[in-house]
Design an enzyme around this catalytic site. Structure first.
Site, PDB file in Angstrom:
ATOM      1  N   ASN A   1     -12.798  -2.821   2.741  1.00  0.00           N
ATOM      2  CA  ASN A   1     -13.704  -1.679   2.815  1.00  0.00           C
ATOM      3  C   ASN A   1     -14.675  -1.779   1.642  1.00  0.00           C
ATOM      4  OD1 ASN A   1     -12.316  -0.623   5.046  1.00  0.00           O
ATOM      5  ND2 ASN A   1     -10.825   0.371   3.719  1.00  0.00           N
TER       6      ASN A   1
ATOM      7  N   GLY B   1     -15.928   3.236   3.718  1.00  0.00           N
ATOM      8  CA  GLY B   1     -14.588   3.827   3.624  1.00  0.00           C
ATOM      9  C   GLY B   1     -13.816   3.440   2.386  1.00  0.00           C
ATOM     10  N   GLN B   2     -14.485   2.831   1.409  1.00  0.00           N
ATOM     11  CA  GLN B   2     -13.770   2.418   0.186  1.00  0.00           C
ATOM     12  C   GLN B   2     -13.433   3.638  -0.666  1.00  0.00           C
ATOM     13  OE1 GLN B   2     -15.832  -0.542  -2.162  1.00  0.00           O
ATOM     14  NE2 GLN B   2     -14.078  -0.851  -3.528  1.00  0.00           N
TER      15      GLN B   2
ATOM     16  N   HIS C   1      -7.019  -5.583   2.247  1.00  0.00           N
ATOM     17  CA  HIS C   1      -5.853  -5.057   2.950  1.00  0.00           C
ATOM     18  C   HIS C   1      -5.333  -6.148   3.876  1.00  0.00           C
ATOM     19  CE1 HIS C   1      -6.649  -0.620   2.290  1.00  0.00           C
ATOM     20  NE2 HIS C   1      -7.848  -1.104   2.032  1.00  0.00           N
TER      21      HIS C   1
ATOM     22  N   ASP D   1       0.856  -1.200   0.000  1.00  0.00           N
ATOM     23  CA  ASP D   1       0.000   0.000   0.000  1.00  0.00           C
ATOM     24  C   ASP D   1       0.886   1.241   0.000  1.00  0.00           C
ATOM     25  OD1 ASP D   1      -3.209   0.554   1.006  1.00  0.00           O
ATOM     26  OD2 ASP D   1      -1.784   2.215   1.075  1.00  0.00           O
ATOM     27  N   ILE D   2       0.497   2.228  -0.803  1.00  0.00           N
ATOM     28  CA  ILE D   2       1.305   3.444  -0.951  1.00  0.00           C
ATOM     29  C   ILE D   2       1.278   4.310   0.324  1.00  0.00           C
ATOM     30  CG2 ILE D   2      -0.449   5.004  -1.938  1.00  0.00           C
ATOM     31  CD1 ILE D   2       1.642   5.621  -4.163  1.00  0.00           C
TER      32      ILE D   2
ATOM     33  N   HIS E   1     -10.447  -5.196  -3.236  1.00  0.00           N
ATOM     34  CA  HIS E   1      -9.117  -5.492  -2.704  1.00  0.00           C
ATOM     35  C   HIS E   1      -9.218  -5.851  -1.234  1.00  0.00           C
ATOM     36  CE1 HIS E   1      -9.851  -1.161  -2.325  1.00  0.00           C
ATOM     37  NE2 HIS E   1      -9.185  -1.210  -1.187  1.00  0.00           N
TER      38      HIS E   1
HETATM   39  P1  AMP Z   1      -9.736   1.559   0.314  1.00  0.00           P
HETATM   40  O1  AMP Z   1     -10.068   2.681   1.249  1.00  0.00           O
HETATM   41  O2  AMP Z   1      -9.986   0.218   0.931  1.00  0.00           O
HETATM   42  O3  AMP Z   1     -10.377   1.724  -1.041  1.00  0.00           O
HETATM   43  O4  AMP Z   1      -8.165   1.619   0.159  1.00  0.00           O
HETATM   44  C1  AMP Z   1      -7.484   1.946  -1.000  1.00  0.00           C
HETATM   45  C2  AMP Z   1      -6.034   1.831  -0.658  1.00  0.00           C
HETATM   46  O5  AMP Z   1      -5.295   1.918  -1.848  1.00  0.00           O
HETATM   47  C3  AMP Z   1      -5.519   2.935   0.285  1.00  0.00           C
HETATM   48  O6  AMP Z   1      -4.975   2.341   1.457  1.00  0.00           O
HETATM   49  C4  AMP Z   1      -4.447   3.631  -0.555  1.00  0.00           C
HETATM   50  O7  AMP Z   1      -3.329   4.031   0.207  1.00  0.00           O
HETATM   51  C5  AMP Z   1      -4.081   2.557  -1.568  1.00  0.00           C
HETATM   52  N1  AMP Z   1      -3.574   3.054  -2.825  1.00  0.00           N
HETATM   53  C6  AMP Z   1      -4.119   3.999  -3.619  1.00  0.00           C
HETATM   54  N2  AMP Z   1      -3.357   4.188  -4.719  1.00  0.00           N
HETATM   55  C7  AMP Z   1      -2.316   3.325  -4.627  1.00  0.00           C
HETATM   56  C8  AMP Z   1      -1.199   3.029  -5.452  1.00  0.00           C
HETATM   57  N3  AMP Z   1      -0.974   3.678  -6.606  1.00  0.00           N
HETATM   58  N4  AMP Z   1      -0.325   2.079  -5.030  1.00  0.00           N
HETATM   59  C9  AMP Z   1      -0.526   1.429  -3.862  1.00  0.00           C
HETATM   60  N5  AMP Z   1      -1.576   1.654  -3.057  1.00  0.00           N
HETATM   61  C10 AMP Z   1      -2.458   2.591  -3.420  1.00  0.00           C
END
Ligand code: AMP
Ligand code: ZN
Length: 112
Positions: A86, A92-93, A101, A30-31, A99
């Site tokens: 999420n 919170g998505q 986490h 995760d970024i 995906h």
């Molecule tokens: P969600 O709130 O479950 O939709 O989480 C989306 C997740 O994607 C967040 O934790 C972000 O930090 C992560 N994210 C968004 N863009 C990227 C990316 N380019 N590379 C890695 N993680 C990402």
């Protein structure tokens, strides 16, 4: 899906720190990690979220969770880990490509 950032990661149009890939899944860090180790697992098939899944996705969902446990061990989370999906704006998505986490070690969010 043209505007989906995770589909762009799948097509290598956006870089990611990959930890696993097979014909059905990709896992990458995760970024914005919320724990010392925090990665995401995505199916290569685009599905917006868990609520869009049907019985057709049942095997994929099971395999994604099992992969989470396997990769958590590989990433050194031998003491345990947390998983989170999420779903929807209310859940919170932020990225609407399904995906999971997986995170562990010095988590910055409190235990529920
Ligand atoms: P969600 O709130 O479950 O939709 O989480 C989306 C997740 O994607 C967040 O934790 C972000 O930090 C992560 N994210 C968004 N863009 C990227 C990316 N380019 N590379 C890695 N993680 C990402
Ligand atoms: Zn997508």
């Amino acid at each position: 899906m043209l505007d989906c950032i995770f589909c762009k990661i799948l097509k290598n149009q956006i870089p990611s720190k990959k930890i696993f890939e097979d014909e059905d899944f990709l896992a990458f860090h995760d970024i914005h990690p919320i724990a010392r180790i925090h990665f995401l697992i995505i199916p290569k098939l685009h599905v917006d979220s868990l609520v869009q899944c049907t019985h057709v996705h049942q095997a994929m969902l099971g395999r994604m969770l099992l992969l989470g446990a396997e990769l958590a061990s590989q990433q050194g989370m031998n003491d345990g880990f947390r998983t989170m999906i999420n779903t929807g704006h209310g859940g919170g998505q932020e990225v609407f490509h399904l995906h999971v986490h997986v995170f562990g070690g010095e988590t910055v969010i409190p235990k529920l």
